[in-house]
Motif scaffolding. Structure first.
Motif, PDB file in Angstrom:
ATOM      1  N   GLU A 452       0.818  -1.205   0.000  1.00 25.26           N
ATOM      2  CA  GLU A 452       0.000   0.000   0.000  1.00 25.26           C
ATOM      3  C   GLU A 452       0.861   1.268   0.000  1.00 25.26           C
ATOM      4  OE1 GLU A 452      -2.274  -0.546   3.480  1.00 25.26           O
ATOM      5  OE2 GLU A 452      -3.617  -2.067   2.622  1.00 25.26           O
ATOM      6  N   ALA A 453       2.061   1.185   0.568  1.00 23.75           N
ATOM      7  CA  ALA A 453       2.911   2.369   0.680  1.00 23.75           C
ATOM      8  C   ALA A 453       3.773   2.600  -0.551  1.00 23.75           C
ATOM      9  CB  ALA A 453       3.807   2.251   1.916  1.00 23.75           C
ATOM     10  N   CYS A 454       4.013   1.583  -1.359  1.00 24.33           N
ATOM     11  CA  CYS A 454       4.938   1.697  -2.493  1.00 24.33           C
ATOM     12  C   CYS A 454       4.421   2.720  -3.513  1.00 24.33           C
ATOM     13  CB  CYS A 454       5.121   0.343  -3.173  1.00 24.33           C
ATOM     14  SG  CYS A 454       6.284   0.405  -4.568  1.00 24.33           S
ATOM     15  N   PRO A 455       5.199   3.793  -3.799  1.00 27.03           N
ATOM     16  CA  PRO A 455       4.713   4.833  -4.719  1.00 27.03           C
ATOM     17  C   PRO A 455       4.802   4.431  -6.188  1.00 27.03           C
ATOM     18  CG  PRO A 455       6.900   5.385  -3.945  1.00 27.03           C
ATOM     19  CD  PRO A 455       6.499   4.151  -3.199  1.00 27.03           C
ATOM     20  N   THR A 456       5.552   3.399  -6.507  1.00 22.23           N
ATOM     21  CA  THR A 456       5.712   2.988  -7.914  1.00 22.23           C
ATOM     22  C   THR A 456       5.024   1.663  -8.211  1.00 22.23           C
ATOM     23  OG1 THR A 456       7.817   1.874  -7.431  1.00 22.23           O
ATOM     24  CG2 THR A 456       7.908   4.207  -8.065  1.00 22.23           C
ATOM     25  N   GLU A 457       4.307   1.103  -7.239  1.00 17.62           N
ATOM     26  CA  GLU A 457       3.606  -0.173  -7.399  1.00 17.62           C
ATOM     27  C   GLU A 457       4.575  -1.309  -7.736  1.00 17.62           C
ATOM     28  OE1 GLU A 457       0.570   0.403 -10.300  1.00 17.62           O
ATOM     29  OE2 GLU A 457      -0.636   1.716  -9.006  1.00 17.62           O
ATOM     30  N   ALA A 458       5.789  -1.199  -7.207  1.00 20.33           N
ATOM     31  CA  ALA A 458       6.763  -2.272  -7.414  1.00 20.33           C
ATOM     32  C   ALA A 458       6.507  -3.443  -6.477  1.00 20.33           C
ATOM     33  CB  ALA A 458       8.182  -1.744  -7.204  1.00 20.33           C
ATOM     34  N   ALA A 459       6.009  -3.159  -5.276  1.00 21.87           N
ATOM     35  CA  ALA A 459       5.654  -4.220  -4.333  1.00 21.87           C
ATOM     36  C   ALA A 459       4.210  -4.645  -4.620  1.00 21.87           C
ATOM     37  CB  ALA A 459       5.796  -3.729  -2.891  1.00 21.87           C
ATOM     38  N   THR A 460       4.039  -5.880  -4.973  1.00 20.39           N
ATOM     39  CA  THR A 460       2.711  -6.376  -5.357  1.00 20.39           C
ATOM     40  C   THR A 460       2.401  -7.663  -4.614  1.00 20.39           C
ATOM     41  OG1 THR A 460       3.688  -7.565  -7.223  1.00 20.39           O
ATOM     42  CG2 THR A 460       2.857  -5.348  -7.664  1.00 20.39           C
ATOM     43  N   PRO A 461       1.115  -7.932  -4.359  1.00 19.00           N
ATOM     44  CA  PRO A 461       0.741  -9.185  -3.699  1.00 19.00           C
ATOM     45  C   PRO A 461       0.605 -10.316  -4.729  1.00 19.00           C
ATOM     46  CG  PRO A 461      -1.186  -7.795  -3.956  1.00 19.00           C
ATOM     47  CD  PRO A 461      -0.023  -7.012  -4.501  1.00 19.00           C
ATOM     48  N   HIS A 462       1.107 -11.469  -4.351  1.00 22.36           N
ATOM     49  CA  HIS A 462       0.969 -12.666  -5.197  1.00 22.36           C
ATOM     50  C   HIS A 462       0.534 -13.807  -4.307  1.00 22.36           C
ATOM     51  CE1 HIS A 462       1.634 -15.501  -8.431  1.00 22.36           C
ATOM     52  NE2 HIS A 462       2.408 -16.226  -7.622  1.00 22.36           N
ATOM     53  N   GLN A 463      -0.749 -14.187  -4.449  1.00 21.81           N
ATOM     54  CA  GLN A 463      -1.330 -15.232  -3.608  1.00 21.81           C
ATOM     55  C   GLN A 463      -1.175 -14.884  -2.122  1.00 21.81           C
ATOM     56  OE1 GLN A 463       0.404 -18.974  -4.791  1.00 21.81           O
ATOM     57  NE2 GLN A 463      -0.565 -18.947  -6.821  1.00 21.81           N
ATOM     58  N   GLY A 464      -1.384 -13.594  -1.825  1.00 24.61           N
ATOM     59  CA  GLY A 464      -1.339 -13.146  -0.437  1.00 24.61           C
ATOM     60  C   GLY A 464       0.051 -12.876   0.084  1.00 24.61           C
ATOM     61  N   ARG A 465       1.049 -13.022  -0.746  1.00 24.79           N
ATOM     62  CA  ARG A 465       2.424 -12.802  -0.313  1.00 24.79           C
ATOM     63  C   ARG A 465       3.060 -11.693  -1.153  1.00 24.79           C
ATOM     64  NH1 ARG A 465       4.317 -19.140   0.461  1.00 24.79           N
ATOM     65  NH2 ARG A 465       2.895 -19.579   2.223  1.00 24.79           N
ATOM     66  N   VAL A 466       4.025 -11.011  -0.551  1.00 29.65           N
ATOM     67  CA  VAL A 466       4.599  -9.817  -1.173  1.00 29.65           C
ATOM     68  C   VAL A 466       5.755 -10.200  -2.087  1.00 29.65           C
ATOM     69  CG1 VAL A 466       5.709  -7.592  -0.764  1.00 29.65           C
ATOM     70  CG2 VAL A 466       3.948  -8.427   0.812  1.00 29.65           C
ATOM     71  N   THR A 467       5.737  -9.647  -3.295  1.00 30.89           N
ATOM     72  CA  THR A 467       6.860  -9.775  -4.221  1.00 30.89           C
ATOM     73  C   THR A 467       7.241  -8.386  -4.724  1.00 30.89           C
ATOM     74  OG1 THR A 467       5.402 -10.082  -6.118  1.00 30.89           O
ATOM     75  CG2 THR A 467       6.145 -12.067  -4.958  1.00 30.89           C
TER      76      THR A 467
END
Length: 498
Positions: A452-467
């Motif tokens: 939610e904090a990432c300004p560039t949407e580089a951190a994304t959820p994948h099956q409930g886990r962060v990548t």
């Protein structure tokens, strides 16, 4: 007395003027309200910094008007800057009354080493060696100039005071690097001997003193002088020799202490050509008090060839010492490259590591204006060469350039070690997730704070886990800042690895 009060008011006025850029930051820290960021105008007047940057500026140096103006004014008014404007000198003058025992201290006999480092006037030529070493090393790095330049030193101390005493968020070693043990030593020496730093160690004073030998602002002593010696005792710069009519203008900063101390009112200041003159006694006369005093007048002083060239009364030993100092300074920077180091997360827009470390002067202006206070001074994390240089500590505060920061660190850098860049071009590191500590990976919790904090949407959820998408990650560190795990489960590494 009126003149000395006026001088003190001028000193305090300039001191407050130089400290004004910190006022909005202190206001914001105390009230938690928005305040404008005011860039420092102190370093823009630094002539020593200008000369040290000449190899990097080229013809652009001719466009730097403020330091050139100060050098020109020094040719006319001598070391007025040291006595009336320099903020570090003002601090030393404010500290000096605390040394109430100084009036009873008598001059002690000089040891062999002290005699070897002392000019005929009584002050050390060590400051000239430090100036020569700093300018010689400036071919490779501005580090020594940044460490010893009094304007940079004052700014570093003021920034350290703000960072550590108002923010209260700095690691322990920040206090060591920012406030610097050097300023503690300078104040301690001031309590031991008046203006010890200015007389023996200050490279800025050496530069301005060398130019002051042509000053048109002079100290004049009339025939009413009784040779009582009170002017010599009052002079904090030891600028008055045994003949009280003469003045060492390379040391005098026109503090007016001698004028106030003279019981005969024989001392005055004005314009003239006495910088290259000396008093020559002709006959002895009796003063009004009945004491015999030699009468005479000012005549053109005779200077040796070496003194006319160098501007200093030195012998062959001092000249050889200067040459050895210059060669030694040139060898110092390559030797520091042998110390172990690792890569640090530098501010956005920083020059390549080698150039950045060589150009940074440790003024810490970028740390002062950083809106998140995420920039910190390095201690020994990256070796001796990086000591005091800024690096981003995401846990303390991520970089907001991708959001709304208008390149404040780049705008504040006085030497161009940090260049302004568009937010879309920022890429200083890469975030990685520690799966053993991440709540989403290790415990299966629905924690997406970093996403939610990432300004560039580089951190994304994948099956409930962060990548983390390496193509989008800029290394701003905001994810690491907001991670709820103790010590953070997501970390930003500089490009190329740690």
């Amino acid at each position: 007395m009126t003149d000395r009060i006026g001088r003190r008011l001028v000193q305090l006025g300039f001191l407050l003027l130089f400290l004004y850029p910190f006022v909005p930051l202190v206001y914001r820290g105390l009230t938690y309200r928005e305040a404008p960021v005011v860039l420092s105008w102190l370093l823009a007047w630094d002539p020593l910094l200008l000369i040290g940057r000449l190899p990097r500026l080229g013809q652009g140096a001719l466009m730097v008007g403020a330091p050139l103006l100060l050098l020109a004014l020094t040719l006319v008014g001598g070391r007025f800057f040291c006595g009336w404007i320099c903020p570090l000198g003002t601090v030393l003058d404010l500290v000096r009354p605390l040394a109430f025992w100084q009036k009873s201290v008598r001059a002690s006999r000089m040891g062999r080493l002290q005699r070897a480092l002392t000019l005929p006037g009584g002050n050390s030529y060590l400051k000239y060696l430090l100036l020569l070493a700093g300018l010689a090393l400036a071919v490779f790095s501005l580090k020594l100039i940044g460490l010893l330049d009094p304007l940079v030193l004052f700014h570093r101390v003021a920034t350290g005071a703000y960072t550590n005493w108002f923010a209260l968020r700095s690691p322990g070693f920040d206090l060591y690097v920012t406030t610097s043990l050097l300023i503690v030593a300078i104040v301690g020496l001031e309590l031991w001997r008046p203006r010890f730093w200015c007389r023996h160690l200050c490279p800025q004073g050496a530069l301005l003193g060398w130019l002051s030998r042509w000053t048109l602002l002079n100290r004049r002593v009339s025939g009413a002088c009784t040779y009582c010696g009170r002017c010599r005792s009052a002079c904090p710069m030891n600028a008055i020799p045994k003949e009280p009519h003469n003045t060492n203008y390379q040391e005098c900063h026109f503090c007016l202490a001698c004028e106030a101390a003279c019981p005969e009112k024989a001392i005055s200041f004005g314009w003239g050509g006495l910088a290259w003159a000396e008093w020559r006694a002709r006959r002895r006369t009796k003063t009004e008090t009945g004491r015999a005093a030699p009468a005479g007048g000012y005549v053109r002083a005779e200077r040796g060839r070496l003194e006319r060239i160098l501007g200093l009364k030195v012998g062959r030993r001092e000249a050889v010492g200067g040459a050895v100092t210059g060669v030694g300074a040139l060898a110092l920077w390559p030797l520091l490259r042998l110390t172990p180091n690792r890569r640090l997360l530098r501010p956005p827009g920083a020059l390549p590591e080698e150039q950045f470390v060589a150009t940074c002067i440790l003024c810490q202006e970028c740390m002062r204006v950083c809106p998140t206070r995420g920039l910190k001074p390095a201690f020994l994390e990256a070796g001796l060469r990086s000591l005091g240089t800024p690096y981003l500590v995401p846990r303390a505060g991520g970089c907001h350039l991708p959001r709304n920061c208008p390149n404040l660190c780049a705008r504040a850098c006085p030497v161009g070690a940090i260049q302004p860049i568009p937010a879309k071009e920022m890429r200083i590191g890469l975030a990685w997730v520690d799966r053993r500590a991440c709540l989403a990976w290790d415990q299966g919790a629905r924690c997406l704070v970093c996403v939610e904090a990432c300004p560039t949407e580089a951190a994304t959820p994948h099956q409930g886990r962060v990548t983390v998408n390496p193509l989008k990650c800029t290394g701003c560190g905001i994810c690491e800042q907001v991670c709820p795990v103790v010590g953070s489960a997501i970390h930003v590494l500089p490009l190329g690895g740690a």
